[in-house]
Design a protein around this motif. Structure first.
Motif, PDB file in Angstrom:
ATOM      1  N   PRO A 118       4.967 -30.558   5.181  1.00 40.85           N
ATOM      2  CA  PRO A 118       5.479 -30.093   6.470  1.00 40.85           C
ATOM      3  C   PRO A 118       6.287 -28.803   6.323  1.00 40.85           C
ATOM      4  CG  PRO A 118       6.406 -32.248   5.889  1.00 40.85           C
ATOM      5  CD  PRO A 118       5.532 -31.822   4.763  1.00 40.85           C
ATOM      6  N   LEU A 119       6.220 -27.957   7.346  1.00 41.61           N
ATOM      7  CA  LEU A 119       6.961 -26.696   7.339  1.00 41.61           C
ATOM      8  C   LEU A 119       8.103 -26.765   8.352  1.00 41.61           C
ATOM      9  CD1 LEU A 119       3.937 -24.237   7.330  1.00 41.61           C
ATOM     10  CD2 LEU A 119       5.395 -24.831   5.387  1.00 41.61           C
ATOM     11  N   SER A 120       9.272 -26.335   7.925  1.00 37.27           N
ATOM     12  CA  SER A 120      10.428 -26.284   8.824  1.00 37.27           C
ATOM     13  C   SER A 120      10.272 -25.108   9.793  1.00 37.27           C
ATOM     14  CB  SER A 120      11.712 -26.111   8.009  1.00 37.27           C
ATOM     15  OG  SER A 120      11.723 -24.824   7.403  1.00 37.27           O
ATOM     16  N   SER A 121      11.093 -25.081  10.806  1.00 36.50           N
ATOM     17  CA  SER A 121      11.075 -23.965  11.760  1.00 36.50           C
ATOM     18  C   SER A 121      11.382 -22.652  11.064  1.00 36.50           C
ATOM     19  CB  SER A 121      12.095 -24.208  12.877  1.00 36.50           C
ATOM     20  OG  SER A 121      11.745 -25.348  13.609  1.00 36.50           O
ATOM     21  N   LEU A 124       0.089 -22.900  10.769  1.00 35.62           N
ATOM     22  CA  LEU A 124       1.354 -22.674  11.469  1.00 35.62           C
ATOM     23  C   LEU A 124       1.457 -23.494  12.750  1.00 35.62           C
ATOM     24  CD1 LEU A 124       1.785 -18.821  10.970  1.00 35.62           C
ATOM     25  CD2 LEU A 124       2.952 -20.670   9.761  1.00 35.62           C
ATOM     26  N   LYS A 125       0.390 -23.571  13.518  1.00 36.25           N
ATOM     27  CA  LYS A 125       0.446 -24.326  14.778  1.00 36.25           C
ATOM     28  C   LYS A 125       0.646 -25.818  14.548  1.00 36.25           C
ATOM     29  CE  LYS A 125      -2.091 -21.088  17.586  1.00 36.25           C
ATOM     30  NZ  LYS A 125      -3.273 -20.805  18.389  1.00 36.25           N
ATOM     31  N   LYS A 126       0.090 -26.324  13.446  1.00 37.33           N
ATOM     32  CA  LYS A 126       0.253 -27.744  13.125  1.00 37.33           C
ATOM     33  C   LYS A 126       1.458 -27.992  12.224  1.00 37.33           C
ATOM     34  CE  LYS A 126      -4.549 -28.957  13.834  1.00 37.33           C
ATOM     35  NZ  LYS A 126      -5.737 -29.599  13.291  1.00 37.33           N
ATOM     36  N   ARG A 127       2.101 -26.909  11.786  1.00 37.63           N
ATOM     37  CA  ARG A 127       3.366 -26.942  11.033  1.00 37.63           C
ATOM     38  C   ARG A 127       3.257 -27.577   9.645  1.00 37.63           C
ATOM     39  NH1 ARG A 127       7.853 -25.797  14.207  1.00 37.63           N
ATOM     40  NH2 ARG A 127       9.119 -26.991  12.776  1.00 37.63           N
ATOM     41  N   TYR A 128       2.194 -27.233   8.902  1.00 37.14           N
ATOM     42  CA  TYR A 128       2.109 -27.701   7.521  1.00 37.14           C
ATOM     43  C   TYR A 128       1.335 -26.719   6.659  1.00 37.14           C
ATOM     44  CZ  TYR A 128      -2.735 -29.374   8.075  1.00 37.14           C
ATOM     45  OH  TYR A 128      -4.086 -29.455   8.265  1.00 37.14           O
ATOM     46  N   ILE A 160       8.340 -21.490   9.057  1.00 41.15           N
ATOM     47  CA  ILE A 160       7.329 -20.920   9.952  1.00 41.15           C
ATOM     48  C   ILE A 160       7.731 -19.512  10.383  1.00 41.15           C
ATOM     49  CG2 ILE A 160       6.316 -21.144  12.263  1.00 41.15           C
ATOM     50  CD1 ILE A 160       6.228 -24.172  11.704  1.00 41.15           C
ATOM     51  N   ARG A 161       8.991 -19.320  10.699  1.00 44.49           N
ATOM     52  CA  ARG A 161       9.473 -17.988  11.092  1.00 44.49           C
ATOM     53  C   ARG A 161       9.230 -16.973   9.976  1.00 44.49           C
ATOM     54  NH1 ARG A 161      13.561 -14.522  10.611  1.00 44.49           N
ATOM     55  NH2 ARG A 161      14.703 -15.760   9.106  1.00 44.49           N
TER      56      ARG A 161
END
Length: 54
Positions: A30-33, A11-15, A36-37
């Protein structure tokens, strides 16, 4: 995605790391905002799998 474990979500690195892809190679996605939410909301269930089908 059904086999995704929390150990493969960063989550912190967004992937998220996918191990089973169409071409049989590992892939970092990659993870979108919004993703992640939603993942943070799911994290509360404390299971190994992200999407628990049972």
């Amino acid at each position: 995605m059904w086999n995704l474990d929390w150990k493969d979500v960063f989550l912190k690195k967004r992937y998220a790391r996918l191990h089973e892809t169409k071409n049989v190679t590992r892939r970092d996605v990659p993870l979108s905002s919004e993703a992640i939410r939603l993942l943070k909301l799911l994290r509360r269930n404390k299971s190994v799998k992200v999407l628990n089908t049972s």
